[in-house]
Scaffold this motif. Sequence first.
Motif, PDB file in Angstrom:
ATOM      1  N   UNK A   3     -12.157  72.853  51.061  1.00  0.00           N
ATOM      2  CA  UNK A   3     -12.686  74.208  51.155  1.00  0.00           C
ATOM      3  C   UNK A   3     -11.745  75.092  51.976  1.00  0.00           C
ATOM      4  N   UNK A   4     -11.404  76.266  51.424  1.00  0.00           N
ATOM      5  CA  UNK A   4     -10.556  77.207  52.158  1.00  0.00           C
ATOM      6  C   UNK A   4     -11.363  77.812  53.300  1.00  0.00           C
ATOM      7  N   UNK A   5     -10.749  77.824  54.472  1.00  0.00           N
ATOM      8  CA  UNK A   5     -11.425  78.332  55.662  1.00  0.00           C
ATOM      9  C   UNK A   5     -10.938  79.735  55.985  1.00  0.00           C
ATOM     10  N   UNK A   6     -11.659  80.445  56.824  1.00  0.00           N
ATOM     11  CA  UNK A   6     -11.327  81.816  57.188  1.00  0.00           C
ATOM     12  C   UNK A   6     -10.088  81.922  58.066  1.00  0.00           C
ATOM     13  N   UNK A   7      -9.838  80.923  58.888  1.00  0.00           N
ATOM     14  CA  UNK A   7      -8.709  80.937  59.820  1.00  0.00           C
ATOM     15  C   UNK A   7      -7.498  80.308  59.130  1.00  0.00           C
ATOM     16  N   UNK A   8      -6.420  81.067  59.030  1.00  0.00           N
ATOM     17  CA  UNK A   8      -5.233  80.618  58.288  1.00  0.00           C
ATOM     18  C   UNK A   8      -4.738  79.267  58.778  1.00  0.00           C
ATOM     19  N   UNK A   9      -4.649  79.062  60.075  1.00  0.00           N
ATOM     20  CA  UNK A   9      -4.094  77.808  60.586  1.00  0.00           C
ATOM     21  C   UNK A   9      -4.987  76.609  60.281  1.00  0.00           C
ATOM     22  N   UNK A  10      -6.257  76.834  60.026  1.00  0.00           N
ATOM     23  CA  UNK A  10      -7.140  75.732  59.641  1.00  0.00           C
ATOM     24  C   UNK A  10      -6.859  75.267  58.211  1.00  0.00           C
ATOM     25  N   UNK A  11      -6.145  76.094  57.452  1.00  0.00           N
ATOM     26  CA  UNK A  11      -5.758  75.732  56.090  1.00  0.00           C
ATOM     27  C   UNK A  11      -4.350  75.121  56.033  1.00  0.00           C
ATOM     28  N   UNK A  12      -3.669  75.104  57.160  1.00  0.00           N
ATOM     29  CA  UNK A  12      -2.331  74.523  57.254  1.00  0.00           C
ATOM     30  C   UNK A  12      -2.466  73.025  57.511  1.00  0.00           C
ATOM     31  N   UNK A  13      -1.765  72.229  56.734  1.00  0.00           N
ATOM     32  CA  UNK A  13      -1.767  70.785  56.965  1.00  0.00           C
ATOM     33  C   UNK A  13      -0.839  70.497  58.144  1.00  0.00           C
ATOM     34  N   UNK A  14      -1.439  70.267  59.298  1.00  0.00           N
ATOM     35  CA  UNK A  14      -0.680  70.049  60.524  1.00  0.00           C
ATOM     36  C   UNK A  14       0.099  68.733  60.512  1.00  0.00           C
ATOM     37  N   UNK A  15      -0.201  67.849  59.580  1.00  0.00           N
ATOM     38  CA  UNK A  15       0.549  66.597  59.481  1.00  0.00           C
ATOM     39  C   UNK A  15       1.851  66.783  58.711  1.00  0.00           C
ATOM     40  N   UNK A  16       2.025  67.923  58.057  1.00  0.00           N
ATOM     41  CA  UNK A  16       3.208  68.171  57.228  1.00  0.00           C
ATOM     42  C   UNK A  16       4.275  69.015  57.924  1.00  0.00           C
ATOM     43  N   UNK A  23       7.010  80.554  62.123  1.00  0.00           N
ATOM     44  CA  UNK A  23       6.478  80.751  60.773  1.00  0.00           C
ATOM     45  C   UNK A  23       5.693  82.050  60.709  1.00  0.00           C
ATOM     46  N   UNK A  24       5.974  82.853  59.680  1.00  0.00           N
ATOM     47  CA  UNK A  24       5.154  84.038  59.428  1.00  0.00           C
ATOM     48  C   UNK A  24       3.821  83.562  58.874  1.00  0.00           C
ATOM     49  N   UNK A  25       2.758  83.840  59.601  1.00  0.00           N
ATOM     50  CA  UNK A  25       1.414  83.423  59.201  1.00  0.00           C
ATOM     51  C   UNK A  25       0.859  84.367  58.152  1.00  0.00           C
ATOM     52  N   UNK A  26       1.047  85.657  58.378  1.00  0.00           N
ATOM     53  CA  UNK A  26       0.518  86.633  57.447  1.00  0.00           C
ATOM     54  C   UNK A  26       0.787  88.053  57.908  1.00  0.00           C
ATOM     55  N   UNK A  27       0.486  88.971  57.011  1.00  0.00           N
ATOM     56  CA  UNK A  27       0.652  90.394  57.269  1.00  0.00           C
ATOM     57  C   UNK A  27      -0.668  91.069  56.952  1.00  0.00           C
ATOM     58  N   UNK A  28      -1.158  91.856  57.892  1.00  0.00           N
ATOM     59  CA  UNK A  28      -2.395  92.608  57.692  1.00  0.00           C
ATOM     60  C   UNK A  28      -2.059  94.089  57.691  1.00  0.00           C
ATOM     61  N   UNK A  29      -2.451  94.764  56.613  1.00  0.00           N
ATOM     62  CA  UNK A  29      -2.180  96.199  56.510  1.00  0.00           C
ATOM     63  C   UNK A  29      -3.418  96.990  56.898  1.00  0.00           C
ATOM     64  N   UNK A  30      -3.204  97.984  57.763  1.00  0.00           N
ATOM     65  CA  UNK A  30      -4.293  98.844  58.199  1.00  0.00           C
ATOM     66  C   UNK A  30      -4.559  99.961  57.204  1.00  0.00           C
ATOM     67  N   UNK A  31      -5.615 100.685  57.442  1.00  0.00           N
ATOM     68  CA  UNK A  31      -6.055 101.757  56.542  1.00  0.00           C
ATOM     69  C   UNK A  31      -5.016 102.872  56.401  1.00  0.00           C
ATOM     70  N   UNK A  32      -4.142 103.028  57.398  1.00  0.00           N
ATOM     71  CA  UNK A  32      -3.157 104.107  57.366  1.00  0.00           C
ATOM     72  C   UNK A  32      -1.745 103.593  57.082  1.00  0.00           C
ATOM     73  N   UNK A  33      -1.636 102.344  56.637  1.00  0.00           N
ATOM     74  CA  UNK A  33      -0.347 101.805  56.219  1.00  0.00           C
ATOM     75  C   UNK A  33       0.402 100.993  57.260  1.00  0.00           C
ATOM     76  N   UNK A  34      -0.060 100.994  58.500  1.00  0.00           N
ATOM     77  CA  UNK A  34       0.581 100.143  59.499  1.00  0.00           C
ATOM     78  C   UNK A  34       0.364  98.684  59.138  1.00  0.00           C
ATOM     79  N   UNK A  35       1.354  97.847  59.475  1.00  0.00           N
ATOM     80  CA  UNK A  35       1.261  96.428  59.169  1.00  0.00           C
ATOM     81  C   UNK A  35       1.422  95.600  60.447  1.00  0.00           C
ATOM     82  N   UNK A  36       0.530  94.637  60.622  1.00  0.00           N
ATOM     83  CA  UNK A  36       0.617  93.688  61.718  1.00  0.00           C
ATOM     84  C   UNK A  36       1.148  92.377  61.148  1.00  0.00           C
ATOM     85  N   UNK A  37       2.259  91.913  61.727  1.00  0.00           N
ATOM     86  CA  UNK A  37       2.876  90.650  61.335  1.00  0.00           C
ATOM     87  C   UNK A  37       2.506  89.614  62.386  1.00  0.00           C
TER      88      UNK A  37
END
Length: 155
Positions: A3-16, A23-37
Motif C-alpha cells: 500500500x502506498x503511504x502518504x509519507x514519501x520516505x515510507x515508500x522508499x525501500x530502505x534496504x535498497x 536524493x531529491x525527494x520531491x517538488x511541491x508547487x505552491x498556488x503562486x508558482x513557487x516550488x519547494x524542493x
Amino acid sequence: MAEKMNVESFNLDHTKVKAPYVRLVGVTEGAHGDKVYKYDIRFKQPNKDHMEMAGLHSIEHLMAENIRNHMDNVLDISPMGCQTGFYLAILNTEDYDLVLDALEKTLNDVLEATEVPACNEVQCGWAANHSLAGAKDIAREMLDHRSEWKDVFGK
C-alpha cells in the motif's frame, strides 16, 4: 510495502539505498508558482548505523546556521528521527549540483568550527546535549564519500 503511504520516505525501500547520498525527494508547487524542493541527505546506512544524538544535534545547529551562507532560499534543514540523515527544504532552487556544492561547503564549515552556534539554554531546547567533536566526525565521514553522493542505490 503493498500500500502506498502518504509519507514519501515510507515508500522508499530502505534496504535498497546505499548511504551516504543526497536524493531529491520531491517538488511541491505552491498556488503562486513557487516550488519547494525537498532533499534526503542521508549520512548513515538505514537500519545499520546512526548518528549519536549529541553529534547529530551539533551538526544540525552548524548546518542550519552555515548552509545559508552558501545558498539562498533555504527554508529548513531538519534531522530525521531515525538519526540517519537530514531533510533539506529549499525554495525555487532546482539546481542539484548547487545543493551538493553548498552541502560540501557547509560540511567543511563544520570541520573549521570552534564552537556550536546557539549552544545555550536561551537559544536551544537541550543545550547540554552537544558535541562539536561528534559533529566534526559526522561531517568528515560524509565528506570522505563526496564522490558517492549522487549514487542513491549503489553500484
